[in-house]
Motif scaffolding. Structure first.
Motif, mmCIF file in Angstrom:
data_model
loop_
_atom_site.group_PDB
_atom_site.id
_atom_site.type_symbol
_atom_site.label_atom_id
_atom_site.label_comp_id
_atom_site.label_asym_id
_atom_site.label_seq_id
_atom_site.Cartn_x
_atom_site.Cartn_y
_atom_site.Cartn_z
ATOM 1 N N UNK A 1 16.975 -27.344 21.051
ATOM 2 C CA UNK A 1 16.770 -27.956 22.364
ATOM 3 C C UNK A 1 17.463 -29.318 22.468
ATOM 4 N N UNK A 2 17.929 -29.845 21.356
ATOM 5 C CA UNK A 2 18.602 -31.142 21.362
ATOM 6 C C UNK A 2 19.992 -31.005 21.982
ATOM 7 N N UNK A 3 20.426 -32.051 22.668
ATOM 8 C CA UNK A 3 21.763 -32.055 23.258
ATOM 9 C C UNK A 3 22.820 -31.885 22.165
ATOM 10 N N UNK A 4 23.777 -31.020 22.415
ATOM 11 C CA UNK A 4 24.916 -30.785 21.507
ATOM 12 C C UNK A 4 24.474 -30.505 20.077
ATOM 13 N N UNK A 5 23.385 -29.783 19.906
ATOM 14 C CA UNK A 5 22.849 -29.469 18.581
ATOM 15 C C UNK A 5 23.886 -28.779 17.699
ATOM 16 N N UNK A 6 24.758 -27.955 18.290
ATOM 17 C CA UNK A 6 25.728 -27.181 17.535
ATOM 18 C C UNK A 6 26.786 -28.051 16.869
ATOM 19 N N UNK A 7 27.021 -29.242 17.406
ATOM 20 C CA UNK A 7 27.952 -30.160 16.732
ATOM 21 C C UNK A 7 27.187 -31.170 15.880
ATOM 22 N N UNK A 8 26.031 -31.618 16.356
ATOM 23 C CA UNK A 8 25.251 -32.612 15.612
ATOM 24 C C UNK A 8 24.731 -32.068 14.281
ATOM 25 N N UNK A 9 24.458 -30.756 14.206
ATOM 26 C CA UNK A 9 23.934 -30.172 12.972
ATOM 27 C C UNK A 9 24.958 -30.266 11.834
ATOM 28 N N UNK A 10 26.208 -30.489 12.175
ATOM 29 C CA UNK A 10 27.260 -30.611 11.163
ATOM 30 C C UNK A 10 27.373 -32.032 10.615
ATOM 31 N N UNK A 11 26.696 -32.989 11.236
ATOM 32 C CA UNK A 11 26.725 -34.388 10.808
ATOM 33 C C UNK A 11 25.580 -34.628 9.819
ATOM 34 N N UNK A 12 25.920 -34.932 8.579
ATOM 35 C CA UNK A 12 24.915 -35.097 7.525
ATOM 36 C C UNK A 12 23.906 -36.196 7.832
ATOM 37 N N UNK A 13 24.364 -37.262 8.461
ATOM 38 C CA UNK A 13 23.462 -38.368 8.790
ATOM 39 C C UNK A 13 22.403 -37.918 9.809
ATOM 40 N N UNK A 14 22.844 -37.194 10.824
ATOM 41 C CA UNK A 14 21.916 -36.693 11.843
ATOM 42 C C UNK A 14 20.983 -35.638 11.246
ATOM 43 N N UNK A 15 21.546 -34.748 10.449
ATOM 44 C CA UNK A 15 20.738 -33.703 9.822
ATOM 45 C C UNK A 15 19.657 -34.302 8.929
ATOM 46 N N UNK A 16 19.993 -35.358 8.194
ATOM 47 C CA UNK A 16 19.004 -36.041 7.349
ATOM 48 C C UNK A 16 17.895 -36.639 8.210
ATOM 49 N N UNK A 17 18.272 -37.225 9.329
ATOM 50 C CA UNK A 17 17.280 -37.798 10.248
ATOM 51 C C UNK A 17 16.363 -36.704 10.791
ATOM 52 N N UNK A 18 16.945 -35.593 11.218
ATOM 53 C CA UNK A 18 16.150 -34.480 11.733
ATOM 54 C C UNK A 18 15.223 -33.932 10.656
#
Length: 120
Positions: free
Chosen positions: A57-74
């Protein structure tokens, strides 16, 4: 002997893919004896599905999931939420909670590889 054969024949007529025991599932059935239904799921699976859905449900999840920093936060956010929820049994088993969160993230990353965003 005749009675035993009748019972065996009746039992085999109820066999469905849903049940190895030969009795149809009350929730799903190949011949819709009980109507359509949902496949039963465990509470753990439902919670993992809920976490993965929240990620998607997060905006642009399909690109953000590839960012390790964001994934760690999630990961930290989902884990904290799961461990702090005293309505489940995972606040006492952080290893299991970590496995659940990691699975939700892994599944979301896998789906992102297949995802094609539509027109906005």
């Amino acid at each position: 002997e005749q009675h035993r054969q009748k019972v065996a024949a009746a039992a085999s007529s109820f066999a469905t893919i849903d049940s190895d025991a030969g009795f149809p599932s009350a929730l799903t059935s190949m011949n819709n004896d009980y109507g359509c239904g949902y496949t039963p799921r465990s509470l753990v699976e439902l919670q993992i599905l809920e976490m993965a859905g929240a990620l998607r449900e997060k905006d642009s999840w399909w690109t953000k999931i590839q960012d390790a920093k964001i994934t760690t936060k999630w990961y930290q956010e989902l884990l904290q939420e799961l461990v702090n929820d005293h309505d489940n049994d995972y606040h006492d088993d952080e290893d299991y909670a970590q496995s659940m969160v990691q699975y939700a993230l892994d599944e979301t990353a896998w789906l992102a590889k297949k995802y094609e965003p539509g027109p906005v």
